[in-house]
Structures are given as C-alpha cells and as structure tokens.
Write a protein that holds these residues in place. Sequence first.
Motif, PDB file in Angstrom:
ATOM      1  N   SER A 285       0.858  -1.305   0.145  1.00 27.22           N
ATOM      2  CA  SER A 285       0.056   0.127  -0.141  1.00 27.22           C
ATOM      3  C   SER A 285       0.825   1.262  -0.060  1.00 27.22           C
ATOM      4  CB  SER A 285      -0.936   0.125   1.243  1.00 27.22           C
ATOM      5  OG  SER A 285      -1.835  -1.153   1.195  1.00 27.22           O
TER       6      SER A 285
ATOM      7  N   ASN B 203       2.517   1.934  -3.498  1.00 29.69           N
ATOM      8  CA  ASN B 203       1.623   2.170  -4.336  1.00 29.69           C
ATOM      9  C   ASN B 203       1.342   3.767  -4.228  1.00 29.69           C
ATOM     10  OD1 ASN B 203      -0.615   1.579  -6.298  1.00 29.69           O
ATOM     11  ND2 ASN B 203      -2.008   1.747  -4.682  1.00 29.69           N
TER      12      ASN B 203
ATOM     13  N   SER C  28       4.755   1.071  -8.810  1.00 28.68           N
ATOM     14  CA  SER C  28       3.907   0.017  -8.892  1.00 28.68           C
ATOM     15  C   SER C  28       4.399  -1.442  -9.006  1.00 28.68           C
ATOM     16  CB  SER C  28       3.132   0.152 -10.263  1.00 28.68           C
ATOM     17  OG  SER C  28       4.095   0.277 -11.333  1.00 28.68           O
TER      18      SER C  28
ATOM     19  N   ALA D 229       4.893  -2.470  -5.371  1.00 25.17           N
ATOM     20  CA  ALA D 229       3.570  -2.519  -4.833  1.00 25.17           C
ATOM     21  C   ALA D 229       2.903  -3.775  -5.113  1.00 25.17           C
ATOM     22  CB  ALA D 229       2.713  -1.558  -5.167  1.00 25.17           C
ATOM     23  N   GLU D 230       2.872  -4.419  -6.324  1.00 26.20           N
ATOM     24  CA  GLU D 230       2.275  -5.397  -6.985  1.00 26.20           C
ATOM     25  C   GLU D 230       3.294  -6.497  -6.293  1.00 26.20           C
ATOM     26  OE1 GLU D 230       1.827  -8.157 -11.024  1.00 26.20           O
ATOM     27  OE2 GLU D 230       3.144  -6.423 -10.979  1.00 26.20           O
TER      28      GLU D 230
ATOM     29  N   TYR E 177       2.082  -7.064  -2.523  1.00 28.55           N
ATOM     30  CA  TYR E 177       0.837  -7.743  -2.272  1.00 28.55           C
ATOM     31  C   TYR E 177       0.893  -9.154  -2.552  1.00 28.55           C
ATOM     32  CZ  TYR E 177      -1.255  -2.793  -2.349  1.00 28.55           C
ATOM     33  OH  TYR E 177      -1.735  -1.588  -2.338  1.00 28.55           O
TER      34      TYR E 177
ATOM     35  N   ASN F  47      -6.655  -5.613  -3.046  1.00 28.14           N
ATOM     36  CA  ASN F  47      -5.690  -4.675  -3.385  1.00 28.14           C
ATOM     37  C   ASN F  47      -5.008  -4.964  -4.678  1.00 28.14           C
ATOM     38  OD1 ASN F  47      -5.897  -3.002  -1.050  1.00 28.14           O
ATOM     39  ND2 ASN F  47      -4.205  -4.075  -0.076  1.00 28.14           N
TER      40      ASN F  47
ATOM     41  N   LYS G 281      -7.801  -4.336  -7.669  1.00 30.50           N
ATOM     42  CA  LYS G 281      -7.799  -2.651  -7.679  1.00 30.50           C
ATOM     43  C   LYS G 281      -6.375  -2.275  -8.629  1.00 30.50           C
ATOM     44  CE  LYS G 281     -11.153  -2.072  -4.114  1.00 30.50           C
ATOM     45  NZ  LYS G 281     -11.966  -2.013  -5.226  1.00 30.50           N
ATOM     46  N   TYR G 282      -5.600  -2.786  -8.098  1.00 34.37           N
ATOM     47  CA  TYR G 282      -4.118  -2.493  -8.600  1.00 34.37           C
ATOM     48  C   TYR G 282      -4.179  -2.911 -10.290  1.00 34.37           C
ATOM     49  CZ  TYR G 282       0.647  -3.062 -10.476  1.00 34.37           C
ATOM     50  OH  TYR G 282       1.682  -2.969 -11.136  1.00 34.37           O
ATOM     51  N   TYR G 283      -4.613  -3.983 -10.478  1.00 35.39           N
ATOM     52  CA  TYR G 283      -4.838  -4.501 -12.079  1.00 35.39           C
ATOM     53  C   TYR G 283      -5.786  -3.541 -12.775  1.00 35.39           C
ATOM     54  CZ  TYR G 283      -1.600  -8.330 -10.641  1.00 35.39           C
ATOM     55  OH  TYR G 283      -0.352  -9.059 -10.236  1.00 35.39           O
TER      56      TYR G 283
ATOM     57  N   ARG H 204      -6.773  -0.421 -12.077  1.00 36.37           N
ATOM     58  CA  ARG H 204      -5.974   0.682 -12.505  1.00 36.37           C
ATOM     59  C   ARG H 204      -4.950   0.539 -13.372  1.00 36.37           C
ATOM     60  NH1 ARG H 204      -6.305   1.203  -6.640  1.00 36.37           N
ATOM     61  NH2 ARG H 204      -4.149   0.718  -6.519  1.00 36.37           N
TER      62      ARG H 204
END
Length: 407
Positions: free
Chosen positions: A241, A244, A249, A252-253, A256, A272, A275-277, A279
């Motif tokens: 998070s 992010n 990114s 962040a990925e 997660y 999470n 939502k990341y994918y 975005r």
Amino acid sequence: MSKIMTLASQSFRGIAVVALSVALVGCIGIDIDTQFIQDEEIHAAINDQSADRYPEIDPLYISDEVKQFIDSYIQPRDGEETRVDKLQDLLYGENFLHIQYSSEQTHTAMEAFYARKGNCLGVMNLYIAMARYVGLDANFQTVDVQPSWDRRGNLLVLSQHINASGRISARRTYVVDFTPEISLQQLTSDIVSDGVARSLYFNNLGVEQLIEANYEEALIYFKNALFLNDESSIAWNNIGSTYNRLGNSEYAEYAYRMAFSIDDNNATAINNLAKYYRRAGNPQLAGEYEEAIERFNNRNPYYHFALGSVAFDEGDFDEARKSFRRAVRLKEEEPDFYYALAGTYLRLGNESEAKRYTDTAARILALYDNVYRPSNNKVKIIDSSSILRDSSSSISIFPPGTRRWRN
C-alpha cells in the motif's frame, strides 16, 4: 479493538466490499493461483535491513517508578490468582491508573503508563511487562474476532485483536483483555512471541504515519516490522500500500503478491491486487481476482452477516433475514447471528421467532461460558477441565423439536 493494522484503498461505497472480504473464516483460503514466484532482486530491495533500526525502543520496558508502583500494592506472599486480580486493579481501577481505551495511537509500556490510555496492543505491552515483573507467566495472544474497519481519508484501516494470556497451573489459565467491545468472538486464539508482537508494534507505527501521508516514514517502520518478522503477511500488504502511494507499482504488486503467498486467507491483499490491476488497465486479471474474492465471500458467514447488517440499516428486513440465515447456516455457533435474526424478526412483526432466536443465542453463550469471551472485568480465569465442546451431549443450540429453518 486493538490496532494490528492492515490497509486498503477504496471508495466510500466500496467499504463494505473490502471489509467483508477479510472477515475471518478459519482455513477456507482464497481459491486463486497467483502463479507467484519470488523475485530475489525485488525481494532483497524491499526487505533490505540487516539489523533492527530501533534497538533503543523496547515496548516492554518499565522503569523503577513503575516497579515501585507495583510493589506498593502486590506483595511477595500473594498467590498467582491474587496477583492477576491486583494487576487488574492497578491498570483499570479508578483508584489506580484507570486506563481508558483509545484507538488513535500504539504505545510502549511506559507511554501507556503515563498516558493512562491506549489501544489493546499498547496496553498489553504494559500489562505483560508488569505481569512478568511480579513473576506471572504472560504472553501476547492474537484472537480471531470480526475485523473492525475505520475510514481514514482515502484509507481503510483494518483493526484486529490482541490480548494477554498466561498459565497459572496445569489446568488453569487467565486471559486479560482490553477493549470497549468485541463482537463475533470466534473463540480461537494463538500465542505469539515477543518478536512477533514487536513487529506488530512497528507495523502500527507505520500505519499511523501513512494515515498522515508521511509515506517515507511509514515505509521505514513497515520495513522494520518486516525485518522482525519476514513472514508477516500484514507487513507485506502494508508495504504494498505504501509503495502504491509512492508510485512504485512494481514493488507494490510484488508486496501484495508476497502477502498472499504467505497467507492465502489474506483477502485484503487480493482485493488490493484486483484494484491494482484494474487501475493498471488489466481488467481481465482484475476480474479473476474479483471473482476469487466473491467465491471466498460466499463461503464466509461474516460476509453474509455484513450484507444482512447493510440491508437492516437500509430498512430491507426481508433481505436482512435471508442474509442472516445464510450466515447461521455457515456458522451455527455464532450468537451474534441469532441476535441479528431476533432483531430482524422483531422489525418484521414476528415476536415468537424473535424470542426463539434470542433464546438460541443465550444457549450458545452458556455453552461457551468457560471459553474465553471478553468480560466487563477484563480478566477471566479458565479451567480447561470444565470447558464444554460442540459435541457435548447436554447442549442443543436449537430447542428440541423445533425446525431449524423457518421463513
């Protein structure tokens, strides 16, 4: 509720979705293959500490002043149960510290002593330090309860629960809790080491910094939490998070995905990632993760309970009844589900059914009377020889002769 904090980003309407997806459901697990393979380079870049950055901070340290405070009330001749009772007086009694609950900040033992308030982790730091000083066995214990979510700006903060427990004899243990209210107690707990508790402490400091948008400071705390416990799914998720928000990114990925690889019940990490994918412009992969969460939720009694609560608040009592009944089918021993059904039937004008479900909830509470549930006194002595199990022949959740499901 204590602040063992996990983070997710979400719009206001999406709060229910995120919160529901992380309610505890034992060992169900989330059915998705992330095809995750650790990347040594990224992993080392994130988990890059070789020593504790804060050796000077000891959450369990108590000064001579605190020890003198303890010695003035607890005598060497006091038995172990007497010492447990007197510690309760010292922390919570009106004539002593009279510590109050506050969810805002995680304290060390000394900070909690002077502040006279704190969340569960901070107050348990003080309790355990004091208990060990007087010779009691005392350990941190995580407890499975329904997670509590708070909205902080564009963050959702998930608070989970921790308390203290110790052994008095071969059959007798005590549990000390500190919370204004715990709902949906699942009657399960795990002793955790001081090292894990220390990791949770720095994790919480990181969340407090992230709430204030101090991202770099938050990342330092989270990384220290990870150094102390590199198997902390919570810390990995929170690092994701943070990265992010810092615009990294890739990290962040990875964080997660690492969080989920450690704990396949960590629906916050999967949410999470979804939502990341989305975005990132990958709706197909986002959809796969969202479907996994949906399958997980459908097997989760607390998901249906939360749906019922939303329907109840919106005045849709028939839909609330259906959701609460689904929750009961999935987890029959949860008293709050029956209380929710009782309240719903009252709104539907069916007083006899309301009474039936209220009585059922009371039976379940009686069944688990000797298993830990928080009490107004914040301390409970448990005799393992008297604990009833689900298979006890003398207990019937529903009264004999009644139909289990009614419309």
